[in-house]
Design a protein around this motif. Structure first.
Motif, PDB file in Angstrom:
ATOM      1  N   SER A 210      -7.709  -9.110   8.974  1.00 49.50           N
ATOM      2  CA  SER A 210      -6.871  -8.453   7.977  1.00 49.50           C
ATOM      3  C   SER A 210      -7.694  -7.502   7.109  1.00 49.50           C
ATOM      4  CB  SER A 210      -6.114  -9.483   7.143  1.00 49.50           C
ATOM      5  OG  SER A 210      -6.732  -9.699   5.920  1.00 49.50           O
ATOM      6  N   HIS A 215      -2.726  -5.810   6.575  1.00 45.69           N
ATOM      7  CA  HIS A 215      -1.645  -6.693   7.003  1.00 45.69           C
ATOM      8  C   HIS A 215      -0.330  -6.291   6.354  1.00 45.69           C
ATOM      9  CE1 HIS A 215      -3.364  -8.959   3.436  1.00 45.69           C
ATOM     10  NE2 HIS A 215      -2.139  -8.673   3.054  1.00 45.69           N
ATOM     11  N   GLU A 216       0.757  -6.749   6.979  1.00 45.58           N
ATOM     12  CA  GLU A 216       2.095  -6.570   6.410  1.00 45.58           C
ATOM     13  C   GLU A 216       2.352  -7.691   5.407  1.00 45.58           C
ATOM     14  OE1 GLU A 216       4.287  -4.086   6.964  1.00 45.58           O
ATOM     15  OE2 GLU A 216       2.875  -3.122   8.349  1.00 45.58           O
ATOM     16  N   LYS A 217       3.287  -7.443   4.525  1.00 52.42           N
ATOM     17  CA  LYS A 217       3.700  -8.504   3.614  1.00 52.42           C
ATOM     18  C   LYS A 217       4.238  -9.683   4.432  1.00 52.42           C
ATOM     19  CE  LYS A 217       6.858  -9.402  -0.168  1.00 52.42           C
ATOM     20  NZ  LYS A 217       7.799  -8.891  -1.138  1.00 52.42           N
ATOM     21  N   LYS A 225       1.567  -9.242  -0.404  1.00 48.01           N
ATOM     22  CA  LYS A 225       2.016  -7.852  -0.275  1.00 48.01           C
ATOM     23  C   LYS A 225       1.281  -7.122   0.837  1.00 48.01           C
ATOM     24  CE  LYS A 225      -0.567  -6.207  -4.363  1.00 48.01           C
ATOM     25  NZ  LYS A 225      -0.930  -7.283  -5.233  1.00 48.01           N
ATOM     26  N   LYS A 226       1.866  -6.003   1.219  1.00 44.47           N
ATOM     27  CA  LYS A 226       1.287  -5.198   2.288  1.00 44.47           C
ATOM     28  C   LYS A 226      -0.064  -4.652   1.854  1.00 44.47           C
ATOM     29  CE  LYS A 226       2.511  -0.742   4.006  1.00 44.47           C
ATOM     30  NZ  LYS A 226       3.590   0.178   4.370  1.00 44.47           N
ATOM     31  N   ARG A 227      -1.011  -4.602   2.792  1.00 38.62           N
ATOM     32  CA  ARG A 227      -2.340  -4.150   2.405  1.00 38.62           C
ATOM     33  C   ARG A 227      -2.975  -3.287   3.495  1.00 38.62           C
ATOM     34  NH1 ARG A 227      -7.342  -7.678   1.717  1.00 38.62           N
ATOM     35  NH2 ARG A 227      -8.678  -6.086   0.844  1.00 38.62           N
ATOM     36  N   ASP A 228      -3.655  -2.205   3.081  1.00 36.75           N
ATOM     37  CA  ASP A 228      -4.381  -1.380   4.044  1.00 36.75           C
ATOM     38  C   ASP A 228      -5.726  -2.017   4.369  1.00 36.75           C
ATOM     39  OD1 ASP A 228      -2.442   0.514   4.169  1.00 36.75           O
ATOM     40  OD2 ASP A 228      -3.360   1.839   2.675  1.00 36.75           O
ATOM     41  N   ARG A 266      -1.653  -3.066  11.707  1.00 29.69           N
ATOM     42  CA  ARG A 266      -1.770  -4.074  10.653  1.00 29.69           C
ATOM     43  C   ARG A 266      -1.430  -5.435  11.237  1.00 29.69           C
ATOM     44  NH1 ARG A 266       0.845  -0.148   7.293  1.00 29.69           N
ATOM     45  NH2 ARG A 266      -0.608   0.562   5.692  1.00 29.69           N
ATOM     46  N   SER A 269       2.279  -6.448  12.321  1.00 30.03           N
ATOM     47  CA  SER A 269       3.058  -5.243  12.626  1.00 30.03           C
ATOM     48  C   SER A 269       2.745  -4.814  14.054  1.00 30.03           C
ATOM     49  CB  SER A 269       2.687  -4.113  11.661  1.00 30.03           C
ATOM     50  OG  SER A 269       2.959  -2.853  12.248  1.00 30.03           O
TER      51      SER A 269
END
Ligand SMILES: Nc1ncnc2c1ncn2[C@@H]1O[C@H](COP(=O)(O)OP(=O)(O)OP(=O)(O)O)[C@@H](O)[C@H]1O
Ligand SMILES: [Mg+2]
Length: 462
Positions: A210, A215-217, A225-228, A266, A269
């Motif tokens: 991750s 990752h996606e939420k 929460k979603k994270r780059d 992600r 996803s």
């Protein structure tokens, strides 16, 4: 160009007139009425320019000029002088004044001279900035080493840097792999974007995935929460994957896919995101060996091993030790506000002979420690970590043989030792006598006996 100007004049009427004129041109003005105040003003405030009368009571303009120049060599100083004493102006120019104006002042001249001085200052500052950036902070200039082995590696890295090719950095722990990765990034067109570094051994598999890909939420329990990921952060830049030999096989598959497709997904996803990232990896493991044992995927190894840069260990390039040691000595002396000039011959000898299993990092630590714990101008053998000196107890027979010593008379050897030590102390006889463990008088007698010429010694190469 507007600036912060200090006016120095003991004629208060003239002073307030100048103040009004220069303020109307948009400058910020401070004013003082004598040389002493001018000096303390410059010591406190980084003025862009000083405009100063030469003939003043108390400290005169000339003396103030010299002191201000000593405090801040870059600051332009414009001298004001009566027409009848232009010789003063010449003298001032010799002392480093930027320009002079004759009284009564012509306002156009004043304006133009200030304008010129300001742009001169601006250029000087820009130049200094540039030099600093080139020499200190970026690129290959930070990598110390002149041994043939190091030069060859640096050459390869320099050539490879501007390309987008994946680079595999190998070499023992502490040899400078990360330093090289930074230099390569700095030396590429990607240097306007980020270099993102991650130590792959520091995270477990889930976290690493991750961290790298995002990752996606809701992708896993703690994903609120979603994270780059770092690959996305490094877009148009470079990613440095340290300790690549430590990543688990399942991650190796994902990394291989990323390199081949130049896409990431992600966690949680299935939408691919295109990325444009230059990849540099490093390991102190032998990856070929890892491949043989089935711990590293062969296909990934070939993808990574496009250009292999192997940084030699310190043991393979002892010639670089004195340079590196001196480099760290200067750096840590500055940092700790100490005045070390060098190493005693015995200390340097110990540094040269130590096997350095921790390579440059270990050397850097040893020097930093010595700087912090010791006093004086030279680091001596006893200032070095215990494990370094113990290896060279007198029972170590090889220590008794120094190269280039055999076949000379004792007198010759003595005069060589004297010359070398004087050279090392920069001609300081008290220090030299201390190192040689003789009195200053004995040292002087020996200098006479062997007709040693101090000037010649100091100007000679080692
Ligand atoms: N040639 C060099 N010149 C100046 N400093 C160096 C040089 N090589 C290494 N260093 C310094 O030594 C330290 C260790 O270097 P670096 O972290 O790049 O090593 P590494 O090979 O990545 O080590 P590891 O495998 O343990 O991660 C750093 O502080 C680095 O700045
Ligand atoms: Mg490293």
């Amino acid at each position: 160009m507007k600036g912060n100007i200090l006016i120095v004049d003991d004629d208060t009427a003239h002073l307030s007139m100048l103040q009004t004129v220069l303020k109307s041109l948009g400058h910020t003005i401070d004013s003082v009425t004598d040389g002493k105040e001018a000096i303390s003003g410059v010591a406190e405030t980084p003025y862009d320019l000083v405009l100063m009368d030469v003939r003043m009571a108390n400290i005169g303009g000339m003396e103030a000029l010299e002191k201000i120049k000593a405090l801040n060599p870059a600051i332009p100083i414009i001298i004001m002088t009566a027409y009848s004493s232009v010789d003063k102006a010449v003298e001032a120019m010799k002392l480093g004044a930027y320009d002079y104006l004759t009284k009564p002042l012509n306002f156009d001249d004043l304006k133009i001279t200030i304008e010129r001085a300001m742009s001169h200052l601006h250029l000087t500052r820009e130049n200094a900035d540039l030099k600093k950036r080139i020499s200190a902070d970026t690129g290959f200039s930070r990598i110390i080493g002149t041994s043939p082995a190091m030069k060859a590696v640096m050459e390869t890295a320099r050539i490879a840097a501007p390309s987008d090719a994946t680079i595999l950095m190998t070499g023992d722990s502490g040899t400078g792999k990360e330093l090289f990765a930074k230099a390569i990034h700095d030396h590429s067109a990607r240097n306007k974007n980020q270099l993102i570094s991650i130590n792959c051994a520091a995270l477990n598999e889930t976290l690493l995935e991750s961290e790298l890909f995002g990752h996606e939420k809701g992708a896993f329990t703690s994903a609120d929460k979603k994270r780059d990921g770092l690959f996305l952060h490094a877009d148009k830049g470079t990613i440095f994957l340290d300790e690549i030999g430590e990543i688990p096989l399942s991650m190796q598959v994902k990394l291989l896919r990323t390199i081949q497709e130049r896409e990431i997904q992600r966690v949680g996803s299935d939408r691919p995101i295109r990325i444009d990232v230059r990849i540099i990896v490093a390991t102190n493991k032998n990856l070929e060996q890892e491949v043989k044992h089935g711990r590293f995927r062969e296909d990934l190894f070939y993808r990574l091993n496009v250009i292999n840069i192997k940084v030699p260990s310190l043991k393979e390039r002892p010639d670089d030790i004195p340079l590196l040691a001196q480099h760290f000595l200067t750096r840590y002396s500055q940092k700790n506000r100490k005045q070390f000039k060098g190493f005693t011959p015995a200390a340097m000898d110990a540094l040269m002979k130590h096997p350095w299993p921790g390579n440059v990092r270990e050397l850097e630590n040893a020097v930093e420690r010595a700087v912090i714990l010791s006093m004086g101008q030279y680091i001596s053998e006893k200032d070095l970590p215990g494990n370094m000196i113990k290896i060279y107890e007198p029972d170590d027979a090889s220590r008794k043989f120094l190269p280039g010593i055999g076949g000379r008379s004792l007198d010759e050897l003595e005069s060589m030792a004297l010359a070398q030590t004087l050279k090392q102390t920069g001609g300081n006889k008290t220090e030299a006598a201390k190192i040689l463990n003789i009195t200053r008088t004995t040292l002087n007698n020996k200098i006479k006996k062997y007709h040693l010429d101090l000037d010649q010694i100091l100007s000679s190469h080692p």
